[in-house]
Write a protein that holds these residues in place. Structure first.
Motif, mmCIF file in Angstrom:
data_model
loop_
_atom_site.group_PDB
_atom_site.id
_atom_site.type_symbol
_atom_site.label_atom_id
_atom_site.label_comp_id
_atom_site.label_asym_id
_atom_site.label_seq_id
_atom_site.Cartn_x
_atom_site.Cartn_y
_atom_site.Cartn_z
ATOM 1 N N TRP A 163 0.836 -1.204 0.000
ATOM 2 C CA TRP A 163 0.000 0.000 0.000
ATOM 3 C C TRP A 163 0.870 1.253 0.000
ATOM 4 O O TRP A 163 0.596 2.223 -0.704
ATOM 5 C CB TRP A 163 -0.928 -0.033 1.205
ATOM 6 N N ALA B 261 2.456 1.716 -3.425
ATOM 7 C CA ALA B 261 1.508 2.220 -4.422
ATOM 8 C C ALA B 261 1.416 3.740 -4.388
ATOM 9 O O ALA B 261 1.145 4.379 -5.414
ATOM 10 C CB ALA B 261 0.128 1.607 -4.190
ATOM 11 N N ALA B 262 1.664 4.340 -3.215
ATOM 12 C CA ALA B 262 1.552 5.795 -3.063
ATOM 13 C C ALA B 262 2.895 6.496 -3.160
ATOM 14 O O ALA B 262 3.005 7.682 -2.843
ATOM 15 C CB ALA B 262 0.894 6.127 -1.732
ATOM 16 N N ARG C 126 -1.123 9.651 -4.471
ATOM 17 C CA ARG C 126 -2.367 8.889 -4.557
ATOM 18 C C ARG C 126 -3.522 9.870 -4.757
ATOM 19 O O ARG C 126 -3.619 10.866 -4.044
ATOM 20 C CB ARG C 126 -2.566 8.055 -3.294
ATOM 21 N N ASP D 255 -6.954 7.004 -8.570
ATOM 22 C CA ASP D 255 -6.195 5.791 -8.258
ATOM 23 C C ASP D 255 -7.023 4.837 -7.399
ATOM 24 O O ASP D 255 -7.006 3.613 -7.606
ATOM 25 C CB ASP D 255 -4.907 6.153 -7.519
ATOM 26 N N ALA D 256 -7.753 5.398 -6.436
ATOM 27 C CA ALA D 256 -8.602 4.570 -5.568
ATOM 28 C C ALA D 256 -9.713 3.900 -6.369
ATOM 29 O O ALA D 256 -10.029 2.717 -6.142
ATOM 30 C CB ALA D 256 -9.193 5.429 -4.453
ATOM 31 N N MET E 147 -8.277 1.044 -8.301
ATOM 32 C CA MET E 147 -8.044 -0.085 -7.402
ATOM 33 C C MET E 147 -9.325 -0.887 -7.177
ATOM 34 O O MET E 147 -9.318 -2.123 -7.260
ATOM 35 C CB MET E 147 -7.498 0.418 -6.069
ATOM 36 N N ALA F 156 1.413 5.223 -10.364
ATOM 37 C CA ALA F 156 0.421 5.133 -9.279
ATOM 38 C C ALA F 156 -0.819 4.363 -9.717
ATOM 39 O O ALA F 156 -1.342 3.531 -8.974
ATOM 40 C CB ALA F 156 0.042 6.530 -8.800
ATOM 41 N N LYS F 157 -1.272 4.639 -10.936
ATOM 42 C CA LYS F 157 -2.490 3.979 -11.419
ATOM 43 C C LYS F 157 -2.262 2.483 -11.600
ATOM 44 O O LYS F 157 -3.109 1.662 -11.222
ATOM 45 C CB LYS F 157 -2.954 4.639 -12.717
ATOM 46 N N HIS G 179 -1.874 0.801 -8.106
ATOM 47 C CA HIS G 179 -3.149 0.659 -7.402
ATOM 48 C C HIS G 179 -4.004 -0.437 -8.048
ATOM 49 O O HIS G 179 -4.747 -1.138 -7.350
ATOM 50 C CB HIS G 179 -3.904 1.996 -7.373
ATOM 51 N N PHE H 89 -2.635 -3.557 -6.698
ATOM 52 C CA PHE H 89 -3.084 -3.750 -5.319
ATOM 53 C C PHE H 89 -4.489 -4.352 -5.294
ATOM 54 O O PHE H 89 -4.775 -5.280 -4.531
ATOM 55 C CB PHE H 89 -3.068 -2.414 -4.565
ATOM 56 N N GLY H 90 -5.383 -3.824 -6.138
ATOM 57 C CA GLY H 90 -6.737 -4.374 -6.224
ATOM 58 C C GLY H 90 -6.740 -5.817 -6.691
ATOM 59 O O GLY H 90 -7.494 -6.657 -6.168
#
Length: 276
Positions: free
Chosen positions: A105, A108-109, A113, A117-118, A121, A219-220, A223, A226-227
């Motif tokens: 996490w 990713a930032a 962020r 980006d969220a 994710m 970042a994109k 993220h 991460f998802g």
């Protein structure tokens, strides 16, 4: 960068765990590479293999040795792992991934962020979860052949390039998994050579693309990774507790705790090494 004591062994252990992702169903080698902080560097190296060649070869040598050991050792134990103890053994891998999520996490930032980006994710999580739940079973079984093993190698390569994608799941659905495991165990070149060809081809085709996306949208992409890692982790959480006894439950809890501690410890150690 000054070498730290145990760094070589540390990377070999990472490699062994990543290698397990190429042979254990539900586990993604790419996802494990991401959670252990190696994914970006692996992709950069594969996309530009002759750039800083000696430095990268020396860095990845213990990772490669560990991965091969992980793959070959598991090929001998795979029948046991996939038997009645699979639900217990998978808790260790769930824990190992969970323990590294805070570090992933933060990574990713590293370049910021944003709300976009969220959203990426969440969409990546939902898309990968839907695919793993409903997409994989659409594949039908195929007969073992040179072309089939090339396809198997390509799927293994995708498991490295696309974090969260478990090649073993697809190999099981295609009816190639047991043959692959036996081929690795016995060193069967008629299986190993076409698998290597497929692996190299897919890496050559996609690694430069992934490296380019990292460069223009770090970042994109991270993220999204991460998802995907979250979705693949949800999918490997054991749900079959039939015939579970207090001993099974106790061992599962211990393995979950041990895996979580190992993942946390490795990510913390990685952060300290990078700082130094």
């Amino acid at each position: 960068m000054r070498k730290q004591p145990g760094d070589w062994i540390f990377r070999a252990v990472k490699g062994a765990l990543i290698g397990s992702g190429f042979i254990l169903p539900g586990i993604s080698g790419g996802a494990l590479a991401a959670v252990f902080g190696l994914y970006e560097r692996i992709i950069t190296f594969l996309a530009n293999p002759f750039k800083r060649f000696k430095e990268n070869v020396l860095y990845f040598m213990p990772v490669g040795i560990g991965a091969l050991l992980g793959i070959f050792l598991l090929s001998f134990a795979i029948s046991f792992v996939l038997g009645e103890h699979e639900s217990v053994a998978l808790w260790f891998f769930v824990g190992a991934i969970v323990g590294t999520l805070p570090s992933l996490w933060r990574d990713a930032a590293k370049e910021g962020r944003t709300p976009v980006d969220a959203v990426i994710m969440v969409v990546a999580f939902a898309a990968m979860l839907a695919f793993l739940l409903f997409g994989a079973p659409l594949f039908s079984k195929i007969e073992a052949s040179f072309g089939a093993w090339v396809l198997a190698g390509a799927l293994i390569g995708l498991g490295l390039i696309v974090p969260g994608l478990s090649p073993s799941n697809f190999l099981i659905y295609l009816g190639l998994y047991k043959g692959m495991s036996d081929g690795i165990k016995h060193g069967d070149l008629s299986v190993l050579v076409p698998i290597l060809i497929g692996l190299v081809l897919i890496i050559a085709l996609l690694s430069k693309f992934m490296a380019y996306i990292f460069k223009i949208a770090y970042a994109k992409l991270f993220h999204a990774i991460f998802g995907i890692v979250l979705a693949s982790t949800v999918m490997i959480v054991p749900t079959d507790f039939k015939d579970f006894t207090i001993i099974h439950i106790t061992i599962s809890v211990v393995l979950l705790a041990l895996g979580t501690w190992l993942g946390w410890w490795m990510s913390r150690l990685e952060d300290k090494m990078n700082t130094k």
